[in-house]
Design an enzyme around this catalytic site. Sequence first.
Site, PDB file in Angstrom:
ATOM      1  N   LYS A  39      29.798 -62.681  26.147  1.00 28.57           N
ATOM      2  CA  LYS A  39      30.699 -63.142  27.221  1.00 28.57           C
ATOM      3  C   LYS A  39      32.076 -63.501  26.665  1.00 28.57           C
ATOM      4  CE  LYS A  39      27.256 -65.762  28.477  1.00 28.57           C
ATOM      5  NZ  LYS A  39      26.314 -66.726  28.997  1.00 28.57           N
TER       6      LYS A  39
ATOM      7  N   SER B 107      24.039 -63.589  23.779  1.00 31.18           N
ATOM      8  CA  SER B 107      24.368 -63.984  25.148  1.00 31.18           C
ATOM      9  C   SER B 107      25.734 -64.688  25.190  1.00 31.18           C
ATOM     10  CB  SER B 107      23.264 -64.921  25.672  1.00 31.18           C
ATOM     11  OG  SER B 107      23.685 -65.643  26.790  1.00 31.18           O
TER      12      SER B 107
ATOM     13  N   ARG C 181      14.875 -64.528  30.710  1.00 36.65           N
ATOM     14  CA  ARG C 181      14.503 -65.403  29.591  1.00 36.65           C
ATOM     15  C   ARG C 181      14.153 -66.798  30.092  1.00 36.65           C
ATOM     16  NH1 ARG C 181      19.679 -65.405  26.409  1.00 36.65           N
ATOM     17  NH2 ARG C 181      18.631 -66.933  25.096  1.00 36.65           N
TER      18      ARG C 181
ATOM     19  N   HIS D 172      35.714 -72.197  23.514  1.00 32.03           N
ATOM     20  CA  HIS D 172      34.469 -72.274  24.273  1.00 32.03           C
ATOM     21  C   HIS D 172      33.646 -73.435  23.751  1.00 32.03           C
ATOM     22  CE1 HIS D 172      30.919 -70.966  26.455  1.00 32.03           C
ATOM     23  NE2 HIS D 172      30.228 -71.069  25.345  1.00 32.03           N
TER      24      HIS D 172
ATOM     25  N   ASP E  19      23.810 -59.828  30.647  1.00 35.24           N
ATOM     26  CA  ASP E  19      23.456 -61.212  30.319  1.00 35.24           C
ATOM     27  C   ASP E  19      22.941 -61.949  31.549  1.00 35.24           C
ATOM     28  OD1 ASP E  19      23.339 -63.493  28.478  1.00 35.24           O
ATOM     29  OD2 ASP E  19      24.761 -64.332  29.896  1.00 35.24           O
TER      30      ASP E  19
HETATM   31  N1  URA Z   1      24.041 -70.362  26.882  1.00 32.40           N
HETATM   32  C1  URA Z   1      24.191 -69.028  27.135  1.00 32.40           C
HETATM   33  O1  URA Z   1      25.176 -68.608  27.721  1.00 32.40           O
HETATM   34  N2  URA Z   1      23.216 -68.205  26.706  1.00 32.40           N
HETATM   35  C2  URA Z   1      22.119 -68.606  26.056  1.00 32.40           C
HETATM   36  O2  URA Z   1      21.288 -67.790  25.694  1.00 32.40           O
HETATM   37  C3  URA Z   1      21.969 -69.981  25.805  1.00 32.40           C
HETATM   38  C4  URA Z   1      22.954 -70.850  26.232  1.00 32.40           C
END
Ligand code: URA
Length: 438
Positions: free
Chosen positions: A187, A183, A168, A82, A161
């Site tokens: 994932k 977050s 957010r 990632h 999320d």
């Molecule tokens: N990328 C994400 O997936 N989440 C965040 O909180 C910040 C950047």
Amino acid sequence: MRTVEIIDQKRNGQELTPEQISHLIEGYCSGRIPDYQMAAFAMAVVWQGMTIAETEALTRSMIASGDTVSLKEISKPTVDKHSTGGVGDKTTLVVGPLATALGVAVPKLSGRGLGHTGGTLDKLESIPGFRTRLELPEFIATVNKVGMAVASPTANLVPADQLLYALRDATATVRSLPLIASSIMSKKLAVETDAISLDVKVGEGAFFRTLDEAREFSKIAVELGSRMGRKVHCMLTSMDSPLGRAIGNSIEVKEAIDTLHGNGPSDFTELCLSAATTMVSLLRPAETEASIREQLEKAVGNGTAFTTFVNWITAQGGSREVLENPGLFEKAGRKITVPAPASGVVQKTHALALGNLAMALGAGRETKEQEIDHTAGIYLERKPGEKVQKGEPLATLYTNREGPSSQWEARLLDAFEIGPGEPYPIPSPILEGSPPVA
Ligand code: URA
């Protein structure tokens, strides 16, 4: 449990229990807890932070809000990769086949681009016929057949999320390391790969602007992985300049193909070999990194890496003909060459400005709903360290958009800094090495 009391406790800097955190996440996803309370909680976290135990509880609750992807049916050890996002970042297209060529499996869910950073799915969709929507059985079958697959996440992967990030974003509570780490990691951890290699980008074109912030994030990410029984490794890489020379979609696929043939730009090639070495090392700790790297270089040299790429792309419907002859990719209607205004050595190519320019040319989207133009983009004819004479091409712009090219040319020139001095090798993007995998 009263939500207001939990918010109050966090605001006062007290540690919350996993039950309290799960109450918040479950309540928010089911609609019992309103936006205003969740926003107040997020702001309390921004100010007071979270312990690692709280961050773990938050990550677990977020994962539990949706489906997880079991990979038990995959016969080989699995690794995900990632990147926290950058300009010109087509790394997956190269490291996936590289690691796969060495016999590990790379099942990957990926995202689309938003703002100045591109997304792997968009790049892949520039290949005629390529399908990014795979149901789980087909996703698994593809990995078992060709060693890797890259698909879009199902709607129900970490729904918490999706809700929390939108909140957010609208309440200035994105910038909090526990919220960012939970977050990103929820994932990744929802897909049950044995190991995860993270490319944490740092710099003006990246989410993390400073090394300190990236280091802190990395520490939390690795710890979350270990608490959940998964191997996580972070490599910190620079995103002050775009990666490689190509920025866009089909133009980046072409550069990935060149790199798999051993003809890629040096900065991008170095990052791919390092990241792929890490991916394989995570699963084969008994082998030295030097030996893995040697095997990867061999896979490029003898064509195995490219063959693996073709097998993967065609398994997901992509055109073999185009991969074997990238000249067949559809072309943009307009090609604008921007000459250097002065002679010298390129000192900087500002990633954020170039990412935004690529978006203005049609290669990226400003809102989630916007369509992108797969043929649009920028090719950097010169990178930092390279010499240029006045009037020689600095970059080529590709677009189908109408309007005077002078506006784009001016933006391109603003993104370049040319200075005096001797040329030097294009700097490696790797900042904090890729420390040996423990
Ligand atoms: N990328 C994400 O997936 N989440 C965040 O909180 C910040 C950047």
